[in-house]
Enzyme design. Structure first.
Site, PDB file in Angstrom:
ATOM      1  N   LYS A 108     -59.754  63.382  -4.049  1.00 27.36           N
ATOM      2  CA  LYS A 108     -59.265  62.089  -4.535  1.00 27.36           C
ATOM      3  C   LYS A 108     -58.769  62.206  -5.975  1.00 27.36           C
ATOM      4  CE  LYS A 108     -62.199  59.381  -1.452  1.00 27.36           C
ATOM      5  NZ  LYS A 108     -62.941  60.466  -0.794  1.00 27.36           N
ATOM      6  N   GLU A 160     -64.106  60.135   9.950  1.00 29.52           N
ATOM      7  CA  GLU A 160     -65.168  59.436   9.221  1.00 29.52           C
ATOM      8  C   GLU A 160     -65.029  57.924   9.358  1.00 29.52           C
ATOM      9  OE1 GLU A 160     -65.206  58.610   5.009  1.00 29.52           O
ATOM     10  OE2 GLU A 160     -63.514  59.974   4.729  1.00 29.52           O
TER      11      GLU A 160
END
Length: 310
Positions: A163, A25
């Site tokens: 996360k 990404e």
């Protein structure tokens, strides 16, 4: 390969030859990490993929063109953050129509990697179910577009869990509801991005790239379209203790609530605040796990290529 997506010559050649390719990404480089750490991250991720025998393919929208494999000059512009917007899967058509530069999130990267026919993708941490900010009300719960994209992208996705700023238990439950298999890489505990310790058990543990490839092939043989998520703990020499991460996240959430941070700005704000609270320690963890995940993804991609990706 889907028409409208530009695939770099090296990447296209590797795919035609059945060689290993790993999609990466670009949002983590343009929005997730500060300058110049983002430059180091790009160098380390690309280097890790190549050193393990695979071809790296950074995904992005480059001046309106969805791209899988980004030229060095374009990557340099993205790393300088010159007018680069954050682009999820839903935002790609708008960026195309406006001729904009867009750094793709996990969701956006999965959409482009899927269109190019790539089987493996590496990132840092996936998005998930957000924690409720103080004073926001129990009904206000944002959810990352990453989750729905994982449910329709038949790739192996290598990450360090979700996360740490997210509702980790809620994220695991949502992945289960979406039918997304989650594998722990040599661990039976959900990694928490900055920390290896979350106290949340995983149902499946794998010890080798061959096991990962077998699960992915079984998934494809059944015609199921979900990703297989491979979660690897951060390197032990860099991982932060669970208590340190939890205190830093609590502080970051409180500040985000007080400052009225909302929408797509929440994640980068929280990550920056965690870095501040931990005196920069979280940045070192982030760089280390990005490199390590890229290497593991390359190992899996090489295994898939050796046995055929079909």
């Amino acid at each position: 390969m889907r028409e409208g997506v530009r695939v770099a010559d090296e990447v296209a050649g590797a795919l035609r030859a059945g060689r290993a390719v790993v999609a990466l990404e670009s949002s983590v480089l343009s929005q997730g990490l500060p300058v110049p750490a983002n430059q180091e991250a790009a160098r380390r991720m690309v280097g890790a993929v190549r050193s393990c025998g695979a071809v790296p393919a950074i995904t992005a929208v480059v001046r309106g063109v969805p791209s899988v494999g980004v030229a060095e000059s374009d990557l340099a512009r993205f790393l300088r953050r010159e007018g680069v917007r954050k682009v999820s899967a839903r935002d790609i058509p708008l960026a195309m129509a406006r001729g904009a530069d867009g750094a793709t999130t996990v969701a956006g990267s999965l959409a482009l990697a899927r269109a190019a026919g790539i089987a493996v993708f590496a990132t840092g941490g996936i998005g998930g179910v957000h924690r409720a900010l103080e004073g926001a009300g129990a009904a206000v719960r944002d959810e990352s577009a990453d989750l729905e994209e994982l449910a329709r992208s038949p790739l192996v996705v290598v990450c360090a869990g979700a996360k740490s700023i997210l509702d980790l238990e809620g994220t695991v439950e949502r992945l289960e509801t979406l039918g997304v298999p989650v594998l722990g890489w040599r661990t039976s505990e959900l990694p928490g991005f900055f920390t290896a310790e979350t106290g949340i058990a995983l149902d499946a543990r794998v010890e080798s790239a061959a096991e990962v490839a077998a699960v992915w092939r079984a998934q494809r043989a059944l015609g199921r379209g979900q990703a297989v998520v491979l979660m690897q703990p951060p390197p032990p020499e860099h991982a932060l203790p669970r208590g340190v991460v939890e205190r830093a996240v609590a502080s970051a959430l409180s500040r985000a609530s007080n400052e009225g941070v909302k929408g797509g700005a929440v994640t980068p704000f929280l990550l920056a605040e965690v870095e501040r609270v931990t005196d920069g320690s979280s940045l070192g963890v982030n760089l280390a796990l990005l490199e390590r995940n890229a290497a593991l993804a390359a190992e899996v991609a090489v295994e898939l290529a050796a046995g055929g990706n079909g």
